[in-house]
Each structure stands twice: as C-alpha cells, then as structure tokens.
Design a protein around this motif. Sequence first.
Motif, PDB file in Angstrom:
ATOM      1  N   LEU A 146       0.830  -1.205   0.000  1.00  0.00           N
ATOM      2  CA  LEU A 146       0.000   0.000   0.000  1.00  0.00           C
ATOM      3  C   LEU A 146       0.864   1.255   0.000  1.00  0.00           C
ATOM      4  CD1 LEU A 146      -2.843  -1.112   2.417  1.00  0.00           C
ATOM      5  CD2 LEU A 146      -3.195  -0.261   0.093  1.00  0.00           C
ATOM      6  N   GLU A 147       1.972   1.228   0.738  1.00  0.00           N
ATOM      7  CA  GLU A 147       2.859   2.404   0.765  1.00  0.00           C
ATOM      8  C   GLU A 147       3.475   2.664  -0.595  1.00  0.00           C
ATOM      9  OE1 GLU A 147       5.081   4.025   3.623  1.00  0.00           O
ATOM     10  OE2 GLU A 147       3.554   3.689   5.162  1.00  0.00           O
ATOM     11  N   ILE A 148       3.836   1.602  -1.304  1.00  0.00           N
ATOM     12  CA  ILE A 148       4.385   1.766  -2.651  1.00  0.00           C
ATOM     13  C   ILE A 148       3.420   2.574  -3.519  1.00  0.00           C
ATOM     14  CG2 ILE A 148       4.915   0.549  -4.804  1.00  0.00           C
ATOM     15  CD1 ILE A 148       5.850  -1.817  -3.043  1.00  0.00           C
ATOM     16  N   VAL A 149       2.141   2.205  -3.438  1.00  0.00           N
ATOM     17  CA  VAL A 149       1.135   2.833  -4.303  1.00  0.00           C
ATOM     18  C   VAL A 149       0.738   4.213  -3.791  1.00  0.00           C
ATOM     19  CG1 VAL A 149      -1.170   2.591  -5.284  1.00  0.00           C
ATOM     20  CG2 VAL A 149       0.265   0.561  -4.986  1.00  0.00           C
ATOM     21  N   ILE A 150       0.468   4.303  -2.497  1.00  0.00           N
ATOM     22  CA  ILE A 150      -0.072   5.557  -1.951  1.00  0.00           C
ATOM     23  C   ILE A 150       0.983   6.655  -1.894  1.00  0.00           C
ATOM     24  CG2 ILE A 150      -1.083   6.615   0.111  1.00  0.00           C
ATOM     25  CD1 ILE A 150      -2.427   3.872   0.661  1.00  0.00           C
ATOM     26  N   ASP A 171       0.611 -10.533   0.200  1.00  0.00           N
ATOM     27  CA  ASP A 171      -0.806 -10.595  -0.153  1.00  0.00           C
ATOM     28  C   ASP A 171      -1.159  -9.374  -1.003  1.00  0.00           C
ATOM     29  OD1 ASP A 171      -3.597 -10.517  -0.246  1.00  0.00           O
ATOM     30  OD2 ASP A 171      -3.822 -11.286   1.789  1.00  0.00           O
ATOM     31  N   PRO A 172      -1.544  -9.557  -2.270  1.00  0.00           N
ATOM     32  CA  PRO A 172      -1.805  -8.409  -3.144  1.00  0.00           C
ATOM     33  C   PRO A 172      -3.134  -7.718  -2.879  1.00  0.00           C
ATOM     34  CG  PRO A 172      -2.295 -10.430  -4.308  1.00  0.00           C
ATOM     35  CD  PRO A 172      -1.733 -10.837  -2.972  1.00  0.00           C
ATOM     36  N   SER A 173      -3.957  -8.281  -2.005  1.00  0.00           N
ATOM     37  CA  SER A 173      -5.304  -7.739  -1.817  1.00  0.00           C
ATOM     38  C   SER A 173      -5.570  -7.188  -0.429  1.00  0.00           C
ATOM     39  CB  SER A 173      -6.344  -8.827  -2.135  1.00  0.00           C
ATOM     40  OG  SER A 173      -6.238  -9.232  -3.487  1.00  0.00           O
ATOM     41  N   LEU A 174      -4.543  -7.112   0.433  1.00  0.00           N
ATOM     42  CA  LEU A 174      -4.758  -6.567   1.767  1.00  0.00           C
ATOM     43  C   LEU A 174      -5.132  -5.096   1.662  1.00  0.00           C
ATOM     44  CD1 LEU A 174      -2.044  -8.045   4.177  1.00  0.00           C
ATOM     45  CD2 LEU A 174      -4.529  -8.296   4.321  1.00  0.00           C
ATOM     46  N   ALA A 175      -6.324  -4.756   2.103  1.00  0.00           N
ATOM     47  CA  ALA A 175      -6.854  -3.397   1.939  1.00  0.00           C
ATOM     48  C   ALA A 175      -6.469  -2.497   3.101  1.00  0.00           C
ATOM     49  CB  ALA A 175      -8.374  -3.465   1.830  1.00  0.00           C
ATOM     50  N   ASP A 176      -6.646  -1.189   2.900  1.00  0.00           N
ATOM     51  CA  ASP A 176      -6.416  -0.228   3.977  1.00  0.00           C
ATOM     52  C   ASP A 176      -7.622  -0.212   4.917  1.00  0.00           C
ATOM     53  OD1 ASP A 176      -8.433   1.324   2.795  1.00  0.00           O
ATOM     54  OD2 ASP A 176      -7.037   2.732   1.870  1.00  0.00           O
ATOM     55  N   ARG A 177      -7.619   0.699   5.871  1.00  0.00           N
ATOM     56  CA  ARG A 177      -8.691   0.722   6.868  1.00  0.00           C
ATOM     57  C   ARG A 177     -10.057   1.051   6.275  1.00  0.00           C
ATOM     58  NH1 ARG A 177      -5.301   4.030  11.464  1.00  0.00           N
ATOM     59  NH2 ARG A 177      -4.204   2.236  12.373  1.00  0.00           N
ATOM     60  N   ASP A 178     -10.050   1.661   5.097  1.00  0.00           N
ATOM     61  CA  ASP A 178     -11.311   1.996   4.444  1.00  0.00           C
ATOM     62  C   ASP A 178     -11.757   0.910   3.467  1.00  0.00           C
ATOM     63  OD1 ASP A 178     -11.524   4.511   5.726  1.00  0.00           O
ATOM     64  OD2 ASP A 178     -10.043   5.332   4.332  1.00  0.00           O
ATOM     65  N   GLY A 179     -11.009  -0.184   3.441  1.00  0.00           N
ATOM     66  CA  GLY A 179     -11.367  -1.276   2.550  1.00  0.00           C
ATOM     67  C   GLY A 179     -10.889  -1.104   1.124  1.00  0.00           C
ATOM     68  N   VAL A 180     -10.014  -0.109   0.885  1.00  0.00           N
ATOM     69  CA  VAL A 180      -9.507   0.132  -0.471  1.00  0.00           C
ATOM     70  C   VAL A 180      -8.261  -0.721  -0.678  1.00  0.00           C
ATOM     71  CG1 VAL A 180      -8.727   1.850  -2.135  1.00  0.00           C
ATOM     72  CG2 VAL A 180     -10.396   2.487  -0.368  1.00  0.00           C
ATOM     73  N   THR A 181      -8.257  -1.520  -1.707  1.00  0.00           N
ATOM     74  CA  THR A 181      -7.158  -2.445  -1.970  1.00  0.00           C
ATOM     75  C   THR A 181      -6.001  -1.747  -2.689  1.00  0.00           C
ATOM     76  OG1 THR A 181      -8.006  -3.095  -4.137  1.00  0.00           O
ATOM     77  CG2 THR A 181      -8.793  -4.349  -2.202  1.00  0.00           C
ATOM     78  N   PRO A 182      -4.814  -2.370  -2.696  1.00  0.00           N
ATOM     79  CA  PRO A 182      -3.703  -1.807  -3.473  1.00  0.00           C
ATOM     80  C   PRO A 182      -4.056  -1.620  -4.947  1.00  0.00           C
ATOM     81  CG  PRO A 182      -2.882  -3.465  -1.956  1.00  0.00           C
ATOM     82  CD  PRO A 182      -4.375  -3.525  -1.888  1.00  0.00           C
ATOM     83  N   LEU A 197       0.900  -5.421 -12.299  1.00  0.00           N
ATOM     84  CA  LEU A 197       1.673  -6.346 -11.459  1.00  0.00           C
ATOM     85  C   LEU A 197       0.788  -6.936 -10.356  1.00  0.00           C
ATOM     86  CD1 LEU A 197       4.992  -4.317 -11.035  1.00  0.00           C
ATOM     87  CD2 LEU A 197       4.704  -6.458 -12.305  1.00  0.00           C
ATOM     88  N   ILE A 198      -0.024  -6.088  -9.761  1.00  0.00           N
ATOM     89  CA  ILE A 198      -0.918  -6.557  -8.690  1.00  0.00           C
ATOM     90  C   ILE A 198      -1.950  -7.545  -9.234  1.00  0.00           C
ATOM     91  CG2 ILE A 198      -2.645  -5.829  -6.997  1.00  0.00           C
ATOM     92  CD1 ILE A 198      -1.069  -3.162  -6.777  1.00  0.00           C
ATOM     93  N   GLU A 199      -2.501  -7.223 -10.409  1.00  0.00           N
ATOM     94  CA  GLU A 199      -3.468  -8.124 -11.029  1.00  0.00           C
ATOM     95  C   GLU A 199      -2.826  -9.481 -11.351  1.00  0.00           C
ATOM     96  OE1 GLU A 199      -6.668  -5.625 -13.584  1.00  0.00           O
ATOM     97  OE2 GLU A 199      -4.594  -5.372 -14.218  1.00  0.00           O
ATOM     98  N   GLN A 200      -1.609  -9.434 -11.884  1.00  0.00           N
ATOM     99  CA  GLN A 200      -0.902 -10.687 -12.226  1.00  0.00           C
ATOM    100  C   GLN A 200      -0.633 -11.544 -11.003  1.00  0.00           C
ATOM    101  OE1 GLN A 200       2.527  -9.154 -14.298  1.00  0.00           O
ATOM    102  NE2 GLN A 200       1.308  -8.497 -16.061  1.00  0.00           N
ATOM    103  N   ALA A 201      -0.525 -10.881  -9.839  1.00  0.00           N
ATOM    104  CA  ALA A 201      -0.286 -11.609  -8.594  1.00  0.00           C
ATOM    105  C   ALA A 201      -1.581 -12.080  -7.950  1.00  0.00           C
ATOM    106  CB  ALA A 201       0.482 -10.720  -7.615  1.00  0.00           C
ATOM    107  N   GLY A 202      -2.710 -11.806  -8.598  1.00  0.00           N
ATOM    108  CA  GLY A 202      -4.002 -12.241  -8.075  1.00  0.00           C
ATOM    109  C   GLY A 202      -4.735 -11.201  -7.288  1.00  0.00           C
ATOM    110  N   GLY A 203      -4.251  -9.962  -7.288  1.00  0.00           N
ATOM    111  CA  GLY A 203      -4.902  -8.900  -6.542  1.00  0.00           C
ATOM    112  C   GLY A 203      -6.228  -8.503  -7.137  1.00  0.00           C
TER     113      GLY A 203
END
Length: 204
Positions: A146-150, A171-182, A197-203
Amino acid sequence: MMVGPALASGPALIEAAASGRVDEVVRLLQAGAPLEAQDAGGRSALLRAVAGDHVSAAKILLEAGASPNTQAANRDTPWLLAGALGRAEIIAAMLPRKPDLSIRNRYGGNALIPAYERAHVEAVRLLLTSGIDLDHINDLGWTCLLEIVILGDGGPRHQQVARLVLDAGADPSLADRDGVTPLAHARQRGQQAIARLIEQAGGR
C-alpha cells in the motif's frame, strides 16, 4: 562519583562514528569504550554511523558486537534506520547478527515499509532475505505494498520493488482501513504498470 575513562569515552565513540572517523572508532573500541552508549536522543554509535552512511565505521562496530536493535528516543534502531535510508551495504553486514524483526518504528512499521515507500531497491532485496513480515500493517493501516502505491510515484523503481514483494509472496489484496485495496489505489492514481503487477499476482 568519578567516571572511569572507558565509560567517559562513550560520547567520543558516538561522535567518531557519526563522523565516520574509522581510526578513532577503532582506537576507542580498543580502549574499552562502551558499544551501547547513547547520546541525549538515545542514539548509539551504530545508529549514528547508519545515519551518516559511514559503512566502514558501521561494520567495525558490528564486528565488535554492537547491537542493531538499540532503540533511540524516536524509536529508530540501527536496523530500522538502515531500511528507511536504504543502507544496503550496512544491512548486509547486519543480517548475520539476526536483527530483532519485532521492533517497530514510530509509525508502527518494520524496516521494510519505508524502504518500499522510498524504492530502495537493493536494500529491499536484502530485507526480503531476513524473514521480515511482508504483510505487516503499520499504524496508518498500510502494508508495504500500500505504501508503494499511496506514497510512491508509480515509476520504474517503485514498479521494481512492487514486483519484488509480490514475487516474495505478499498478499496483493490486503486493503487499507477503508477497505480500499492496493489495486484500487493504483488504478485511482493512474499507476497502470503497478496495477498490472498486482493483477498478475491475483490482486483484486
């Protein structure tokens, strides 16, 4: 009460390390200067060497037994600061000392999260060999992905570290506190390469 010469040399060792004066560091260590002496901010000689990127001084201190885990008043340790500042060569020297991976910085993060935010590629490669928690969540509710993206710019270096952590099994889908995913954050920010890249990893 009189202070012994070895104890009194603690501040001198810290200053010598902070300035990268290797010969003086060696001399003070041979004279019995305390390795874990701390300045008014709780910073050890090793922490000051890391801050100044004084690789030789840091290696000498580590070889003498300096701890990568001594925590300053601001909660930095040499290990945490080396990750945050991308001190790859010093991180490599610390790894055999088995740094305490459970110690957190003032943001509740581990060494990996700021290294990712700042896209310190070589430091990240080394940190990933330490057994560090890829999915640790800091006090902001963010993982390193998440830090990479945000906080990143979506450029080549951030793409590279994103690939490294995803390949390492984050885990490519771990969301932030508001439920927003990477993935959602990446799309919102127009970071198409990282989104792929996230999609390819299953995010999702």
